[in-house]
Design a protein around this motif. Structure first.
Motif, short mmCIF file in Angstrom:
data_model
loop_
_atom_site.label_atom_id
_atom_site.label_comp_id
_atom_site.label_asym_id
_atom_site.label_seq_id
_atom_site.Cartn_x
_atom_site.Cartn_y
_atom_site.Cartn_z
N LEU A 235 -37.96 -50.91 57.02
CA LEU A 235 -38.48 -50.04 55.97
C LEU A 235 -39.48 -49.03 56.52
O LEU A 235 -39.46 -47.86 56.15
CB LEU A 235 -39.12 -50.89 54.87
CG LEU A 235 -39.71 -50.15 53.68
CD1 LEU A 235 -38.61 -49.45 52.89
CD2 LEU A 235 -40.48 -51.09 52.78
N LEU A 316 -37.04 -46.34 58.65
CA LEU A 316 -36.43 -45.46 57.66
C LEU A 316 -37.13 -44.12 57.56
O LEU A 316 -36.52 -43.13 57.15
CB LEU A 316 -36.42 -46.17 56.30
CG LEU A 316 -35.61 -45.52 55.18
CD1 LEU A 316 -34.14 -45.36 55.58
CD2 LEU A 316 -35.71 -46.34 53.90
N LEU A 333 -31.24 -53.36 55.17
CA LEU A 333 -32.62 -52.93 55.11
C LEU A 333 -33.52 -54.13 55.41
O LEU A 333 -33.34 -55.20 54.82
CB LEU A 333 -32.94 -52.36 53.73
CG LEU A 333 -34.40 -51.94 53.49
CD1 LEU A 333 -34.77 -50.73 54.34
CD2 LEU A 333 -34.63 -51.63 52.01
N ALA A 347 -36.72 -46.84 49.08
CA ALA A 347 -35.81 -47.08 50.21
C ALA A 347 -34.36 -47.16 49.74
O ALA A 347 -33.46 -46.62 50.39
CB ALA A 347 -36.22 -48.37 50.91
N VAL A 359 -30.99 -56.51 51.55
CA VAL A 359 -32.28 -56.50 52.21
C VAL A 359 -32.53 -57.86 52.84
O VAL A 359 -32.23 -58.90 52.25
CB VAL A 359 -33.42 -56.13 51.22
CG1 VAL A 359 -33.49 -57.11 50.08
CG2 VAL A 359 -34.75 -56.05 51.94
#
Length: 379
Positions: A235, A316, A333, A347, A359
């Motif tokens: 992230l 990111l 992620l 995100a 995630v």
């Protein structure tokens, strides 16, 4: 068996219903038995029926009627309760007593005594007629175990649902602030939970940690004849995605996948050309190849053979991260478990054009790990 489902303690209504029925049965059985019988009388003349009904309430008349009755082995007959109902010219006398035969005899005796008293009080033949006992002649008035049990069950069930809802509110409120709850509310699927200690303890040293198995389950493909490129993108710079990517690569290799590890974090794939071009290149259109283009060319090369390509990407916030996500088949992620919901939502929006698998939460507390395992079991 899980005593709480979706934050709702399902066992509470069952427990309150059972307790209410048990209490109702015990109370009903502790109450003395009672029987009641009803006699119909008719006010056949022009005199108001209420005058005849008042005779039935006269204590002296009732005592006189009961005193003339013979005693049984249980003692003299006693009126437990007496009621009179008026239906136009029809009068219904209901008498309750401890014994069934006493209730029947008392009702008839009091009705006959009232008819006799009416003839004595009023000149001539009175209009009060005894029509006889109603059907059934005698009925049980107490204890009503079945009826009381049914009422108690309904009350206990309703009260149990109310209590369970009250107990569920704190659980739901706590789950709203959990790591899995924040990710789920913004539309992110949690595919793995990595604890604060990246080297999780397992029962056997040769077994992968639970989070590695979770990542492998999410990335494992039924068709191994084609290549698959999965990028692990943190992230932000404070998140370490290395552990998640490495666990996924090792777990896939343990499942006999052909796995290629690719580290695409800077300064990898970056041409360090700082010396200015020579004079003879002045005026020429010359530029270094961008990192994203070098990564794209490498991925195209690796796709030519069946394998799992695990790419450790930049954060990111790096512009190359979105370009990398567009070149990969799937994106994971990686975020810290305490990441606020607004950052997770941002995100997800930035990766909207990528095939976002879900995630992976890092630095998770034991409660998050337990909640994830429980969610997987209930699914």
């Amino acid at each position: 068996m899980n005593p709480v489902r979706n934050g709702f303690p399902w066992w509470v209504p069952l427990a309150t219903t059972l307790a209410a029925v048990l209490i109702a049965v015990l109370i009903s059985r502790s109450v003395d038995a009672a029987w009641e019988a009803s006699v119909r009388l008719w006010a056949a003349d022009e005199r108001p029926p209420a005058e005849y009904a008042a005779l039935l309430h006269d204590p002296d008349l009732v005592d006189s009627a009961t005193g003339t009755m013979m005693s049984s082995e249980t003692g003299s007959a006693q009126v437990s309760e007496l009621s009179v109902e008026l239906r136009d010219t029809l009068i219904i006398l209901t008498v309750r007593a401890v014994e069934s035969y006493d209730a029947e005899n008392l009702a008839l005796s009091i009705a006959e005594a009232a008819a006799n008293e009416a003839r004595m009080r009023y000149e001539g033949d009175s209009g009060l007629r005894v029509l006889g006992l109603t059907q059934p002649r005698v009925r049980r008035a107490a204890p009503s175990t079945e009826r009381n049990g049914a009422i108690a069950a309904a009350v206990g069930l309703v009260g149990g649902f109310a209590l369970a809802a009250a107990l569920a509110r704190p659980a739901r409120a706590a789950s709203v602030g959990s790591s899995l709850g924040r990710a789920g509310r913004v539309g992110l699927r949690t595919i793995a939970v990595l604890p604060e200690d990246a080297h999780e303890r397992t029962p056997r040293s040769d077994e992968p940690p639970p989070s590695a198995q979770q990542l492998a389950d999410a990335l494992d493909m039924m068709d191994r004849s084609v290549a698959s490129v999965a990028a692990f993108i943190p992230l932000d710079a404070s998140v370490n995605a290395y552990d998640a990517a490495a666990q996924a690569a090792r777990a896939l290799a343990g499942r006999e996948h052909a796995v290629l590890w690719l580290d695409a974090r800077p300064p990898a794939f970056q041409l360090e050309i700082t010396t200015p071009p020579p004079l003879w290149l002045e005026g020429s259109r010359w530029a270094a190849i961008p990192r994203s283009e070098l990564i794209r060319r490498a991925l195209e090369l690796y796709r030519r053979q069946p394998q799992q390509v695990v790419v450790l990407g930049p954060a990111l916030v790096d512009p190359d991260a979105l370009l990398l996500a567009g070149c990969c088949d799937r994106v994971v992620l990686v975020a810290a478990s305490h990441t606020p919901a607004d950052q997770l939502a941002d995100a997800r929006a930035r990766l909207a054009r990528a095939n976002l698998l879900g995630v992976a939460l890092t630095d998770a507390e034991p409660g998050d790990t337990q909640a994830f395992m429980l969610a997987q079991a209930t699914d």
